[in-house]
Design an enzyme around this catalytic site. Structure first.
Site, PDB file in Angstrom:
ATOM      1  N   ILE A 129       1.875   0.642   1.111  1.00 59.03           N
ATOM      2  CA  ILE A 129       2.222  -0.284   2.068  1.00 59.03           C
ATOM      3  C   ILE A 129       0.818  -0.976   2.670  1.00 59.03           C
ATOM      4  O   ILE A 129       0.692  -2.471   2.826  1.00 59.03           O
ATOM      5  CB  ILE A 129       1.800   1.520   3.302  1.00 59.03           C
ATOM      6  CG1 ILE A 129       3.254   1.820   3.170  1.00 59.03           C
ATOM      7  CG2 ILE A 129       1.964   0.282   4.832  1.00 59.03           C
ATOM      8  CD1 ILE A 129       3.707   2.790   3.692  1.00 59.03           C
ATOM      9  N   TYR A 130      -0.401  -0.180   1.613  1.00 58.50           N
ATOM     10  CA  TYR A 130      -1.467  -0.966   1.980  1.00 58.50           C
ATOM     11  C   TYR A 130      -1.411  -2.693   1.267  1.00 58.50           C
ATOM     12  O   TYR A 130      -1.869  -3.634   1.820  1.00 58.50           O
ATOM     13  CB  TYR A 130      -3.073  -0.350   1.837  1.00 58.50           C
ATOM     14  CG  TYR A 130      -4.282  -1.621   1.178  1.00 58.50           C
ATOM     15  CD1 TYR A 130      -4.799  -0.926   2.001  1.00 58.50           C
ATOM     16  CD2 TYR A 130      -4.336  -1.169  -0.002  1.00 58.50           C
ATOM     17  CE1 TYR A 130      -5.623  -2.250   1.765  1.00 58.50           C
ATOM     18  CE2 TYR A 130      -5.297  -2.444  -0.161  1.00 58.50           C
ATOM     19  CZ  TYR A 130      -6.285  -1.781   0.592  1.00 58.50           C
ATOM     20  OH  TYR A 130      -7.469  -3.285   0.621  1.00 58.50           O
TER      21      TYR A 130
END
Length: 219
Positions: A129-130
């Site tokens: 997600i980062y």
């Protein structure tokens, strides 16, 4: 040159503020916690307290002021959840793009991450997600009309600076001290030829100034 740094109390940012001051430049450190003001002053920057996750482009533009360049060095941090990867690592960078456009500060240097174009948008893994958040921020910057550079360091360490790196559009994965990343950022800001480039950087054997000049000249 005057540089406004979002995430001005981060470890890379503090090193960058010292680099800029040593080179005769000035900087504004945009920080969320007023208790950090003395730290950034000691590093040679002027603090401005503003929460990137609770502000507007107009207020951020006021903090940027008449800066010649902006650097996005903010981040939610390794222990933050998925939500803050979006609100800080992506949306904070987008907000700084908007603020730079409002002020006419064309030069924008993004501190990104290796693999930022390779995140899995369907994954629930926080690191993925980062990466997706960083990739989206990088893409938005590259699509803007700003004079952008995207710097993608490898795994960050707190080791002492070496003054030497491996730097190219793509390099093998590796580590790099935060202090060396800051030195790369400082040299990048001074090299107009780095505008419009995205490059990865890890520890290596080439002096930082030479490595940045090489990417700036396309060699």
């Amino acid at each position: 040159m005057h540089v406004a740094i979002a995430g001005g109390h981060g470890q890379i940012a503090l090193h960058l503020e010292r680099e800029l001051a040593a080179a005769g430049h000035t900087s504004t450190a945009i920080i969320r916690n007023p208790d950090h003001a003395d730290d950034v002053r000691a590093a040679g920057a002027e603090p401005v307290v503003l929460d990137l996750e609770d502000t507007t482009a107009t207020r951020l533009a006021e903090a940027v002021g008449n800066a010649d360049a902006v650097v996005f060095a903010a981040g939610a941090g390794p222990n933050s959840g998925a939500g803050r990867k979006a609100t800080m690592d992506r949306d904070g960078a987008l907000l700084l793009i908007a603020a730079a456009q409002l002020t006419g500060t064309m030069r924008y240097v993004m501190v990104s991450a290796m693999g930022a174009d390779d995140g899995d948008p369907d994954s629930d893994d926080v690191f993925q997600i980062y990466l997706v958040a960083k990739g989206a921020a990088d893409a938005a910057l590259r699509e803007s009309e700003l004079d952008w550079t995207v710097v993608r360091p490898g795994r960050l360490t707190n080791d002492s600076a070496t003054g030497a790196v491996e730097l190219a559009e793509s390099v093998d994965r590796g580590e790099i001290p935060r202090a060396d990343v800051a030195a790369v950022l400082a040299r990048t800001l001074e090299e107009p030829g780095t505008v419009g480039t995205t490059f990865e950087v890890v520890g290596g054997a080439t002096p930082i100034r030479d490595a940045v000049r090489a990417i700036a000249s396309g060699t």
